[in-house]
Design an enzyme around this catalytic site. Structure first.
Site, PDB file in Angstrom:
ATOM      1  N   PRO A  51     -50.311 -39.660 -37.079  1.00  0.00           N
ATOM      2  CA  PRO A  51     -51.661 -39.279 -37.503  1.00  0.00           C
ATOM      3  C   PRO A  51     -52.587 -39.300 -36.295  1.00  0.00           C
ATOM      4  O   PRO A  51     -52.617 -40.278 -35.550  1.00  0.00           O
ATOM      5  CB  PRO A  51     -52.030 -40.384 -38.503  1.00  0.00           C
ATOM      6  CG  PRO A  51     -51.252 -41.578 -38.035  1.00  0.00           C
ATOM      7  CD  PRO A  51     -49.971 -41.040 -37.455  1.00  0.00           C
ATOM      8  N   MET A  52     -53.321 -38.217 -36.078  1.00  0.00           N
ATOM      9  CA  MET A  52     -54.291 -38.172 -34.981  1.00  0.00           C
ATOM     10  C   MET A  52     -55.586 -37.583 -35.517  1.00  0.00           C
ATOM     11  O   MET A  52     -55.687 -36.379 -35.771  1.00  0.00           O
ATOM     12  CB  MET A  52     -53.764 -37.339 -33.814  1.00  0.00           C
ATOM     13  CG  MET A  52     -52.592 -37.974 -33.075  1.00  0.00           C
ATOM     14  SD  MET A  52     -52.003 -36.961 -31.699  1.00  0.00           S
ATOM     15  CE  MET A  52     -53.430 -36.964 -30.593  1.00  0.00           C
ATOM     16  N   CYS A  72     -55.977 -47.877 -35.430  1.00  0.00           N
ATOM     17  CA  CYS A  72     -56.928 -46.965 -34.786  1.00  0.00           C
ATOM     18  C   CYS A  72     -57.897 -47.742 -33.897  1.00  0.00           C
ATOM     19  O   CYS A  72     -58.578 -48.656 -34.362  1.00  0.00           O
ATOM     20  CB  CYS A  72     -57.705 -46.181 -35.833  1.00  0.00           C
ATOM     21  SG  CYS A  72     -58.932 -45.054 -35.113  1.00  0.00           S
ATOM     22  N   ASN A 131     -43.646 -46.365 -31.221  1.00  0.00           N
ATOM     23  CA  ASN A 131     -44.674 -45.371 -30.934  1.00  0.00           C
ATOM     24  C   ASN A 131     -45.339 -45.708 -29.602  1.00  0.00           C
ATOM     25  O   ASN A 131     -45.610 -46.869 -29.316  1.00  0.00           O
ATOM     26  CB  ASN A 131     -45.705 -45.361 -32.075  1.00  0.00           C
ATOM     27  CG  ASN A 131     -46.912 -44.486 -31.794  1.00  0.00           C
ATOM     28  OD1 ASN A 131     -48.040 -44.953 -31.853  1.00  0.00           O
ATOM     29  ND2 ASN A 131     -46.703 -43.223 -31.493  1.00  0.00           N
ATOM     30  N   GLU A 175     -46.165 -43.486 -25.543  1.00  0.00           N
ATOM     31  CA  GLU A 175     -45.631 -42.999 -24.263  1.00  0.00           C
ATOM     32  C   GLU A 175     -44.278 -42.299 -24.401  1.00  0.00           C
ATOM     33  O   GLU A 175     -43.421 -42.414 -23.533  1.00  0.00           O
ATOM     34  CB  GLU A 175     -45.538 -44.137 -23.245  1.00  0.00           C
ATOM     35  CG  GLU A 175     -46.869 -44.693 -22.806  1.00  0.00           C
ATOM     36  CD  GLU A 175     -47.786 -43.639 -22.176  1.00  0.00           C
ATOM     37  OE1 GLU A 175     -47.333 -42.917 -21.271  1.00  0.00           O
ATOM     38  OE2 GLU A 175     -48.954 -43.557 -22.609  1.00  0.00           O
ATOM     39  N   ARG A 233     -49.683 -37.589 -29.066  1.00  0.00           N
ATOM     40  CA  ARG A 233     -50.254 -36.699 -28.051  1.00  0.00           C
ATOM     41  C   ARG A 233     -49.206 -35.802 -27.416  1.00  0.00           C
ATOM     42  O   ARG A 233     -49.469 -34.625 -27.135  1.00  0.00           O
ATOM     43  CB  ARG A 233     -50.949 -37.539 -26.978  1.00  0.00           C
ATOM     44  CG  ARG A 233     -52.201 -38.274 -27.471  1.00  0.00           C
ATOM     45  CD  ARG A 233     -52.703 -39.270 -26.437  1.00  0.00           C
ATOM     46  NE  ARG A 233     -51.733 -40.344 -26.215  1.00  0.00           N
ATOM     47  CZ  ARG A 233     -51.649 -41.057 -25.098  1.00  0.00           C
ATOM     48  NH1 ARG A 233     -52.465 -40.783 -24.082  1.00  0.00           N
ATOM     49  NH2 ARG A 233     -50.759 -42.022 -24.980  1.00  0.00           N
TER      50      ARG A 233
END
Length: 312
Positions: A7-8, A98, A200, A202, A225
């Site tokens: 989720p972003m 977040c 999660n 890198e 990302r």
């Protein structure tokens, strides 16, 4: 291995999920968060964040989608979790990671890392409210400003009855700084718990995914990302395929400009295309040239014309 799309907020909305799942092999997508405060939210809020609910909670290419909730009040998290799953969401996820100052200022997201008991109460209430055959999952970081409470946080999630845990390998204070990624800490959590743990942070390519899994011992990863830097990243990570060639990226961007955002006033693609090119520039020289050609444009229709005119 499983690969999940993270989720972003403000980035991975339904249109981008549609595009990325069409050219990838993701096992699951998590939505942008639904902010829960002190009420049962109307159905339209869930449909706005997750229009896939109208299609069996799957993207057009068939990838399952799970709604994420953000909040701190167990009662309202539970009631909204029940509504999300009643509307068809493939389970529900609790955001405890977040790092946004705005989100943290209202007591949500990573702020919960300072109070593992509240994580426990929230996840437990959601678990009790959701049918037992549907997953209740939680996404966390290693802690607020240190990893000293990472086991307490992880234990709270498992004891609450969560189905699995996603761990971002940095604290809230460390933000997204690459040098602070700690896959080993994720592995220590994985060894401690009996529920599945997903790594999660890198993961940018085949090599980093392999290194993450080797260090953490996890057989599932979540990517965020990097999925925008390399549009076919799940296939790169799963199958060691080459990154998507630039002409195929252009085709994807062209399709994106043709997708219509509900309620758009002609500005949606202005921000989103420029934002996506900002990610693509890290992998594709051509993206920098394209960004320069549209940076002064301020209408979706103008940007669409430029992108549609690219010869491939």
């Amino acid at each position: 291995m499983r690969v999940l799309l993270a989720p972003m907020e403000g980035v991975l909305d339904a249109l981008v999920r549609e595009l990325l799942t069409e050219v990838n092999d993701y096992d699951l997508c998590i939505t942008e968060f639904v902010r829960v405060v002190d009420q049962l939210l109307p159905v339209k809020v869930f449909h706005r964040i997750c229009p896939e609910l109208l299609h069996a909670s799957r993207t057009p290419s068939g990838t399952p989608v799970r709604i994420q909730l953000l909040g701190q009040h167990p009662q309202w998290l539970a009631e909204n979790a029940a509504r999300a799953t009643a509307l068809g969401s493939y389970g529900v996820d609790l955001n405890c990671g977040c790092p946004s100052k705005v989100v943290n200022g209202s007591g949500g997201g990573a702020t919960l890392l300072t109070d593992p008991e509240l994580i426990y109460q929230g996840a437990k209430a959601m678990r009790a409210a959701v049918p037992s055959h549907l997953p209740v999952t939680v996404k966390v970081r290693l802690g607020w400003d240190s990893g000293d409470r990472k086991f307490e946080i992880a234990d709270a999630v498992q004891q609450a009855g969560a189905s699995e845990l996603v761990v971002h390998g940095r604290t809230k204070a460390q933000g997204y700084r690459a040098e602070h990624i700690d896959w080993q800490a994720i592995g220590e959590i994985r060894q401690r718990l009996t529920i599945p743990v997903i790594a999660n942070g890198e993961i940018w390519d085949w090599q980093s995914a392999q290194a993450c899994m080797a260090t953490s011992g996890c057989d599932a990863v979540m990517i965020g990302r990097g999925a925008l830097n390399i549009p076919n990243l799940s296939r790169v990570v799963k199958y060691n395929e080459p990154r998507m060639p630039w002409p195929e990226v252009v085709t994807l961007l062209q399709k994106y400009t043709r997708l219509e955002k509900q309620g758009d006033t002609g500005l949606y693609h202005v921000a989103r295309i420029k934002q996506w090119l900002g990610y693509l520039r890290k992998e594709y020289i051509e993206a920098t040239e394209l960004f320069q050609s549209i940076r002064a444009l301020n209408r979706s229709s103008e940007i669409a014309r430029v992108i549609q005119a690219i010869k491939i």
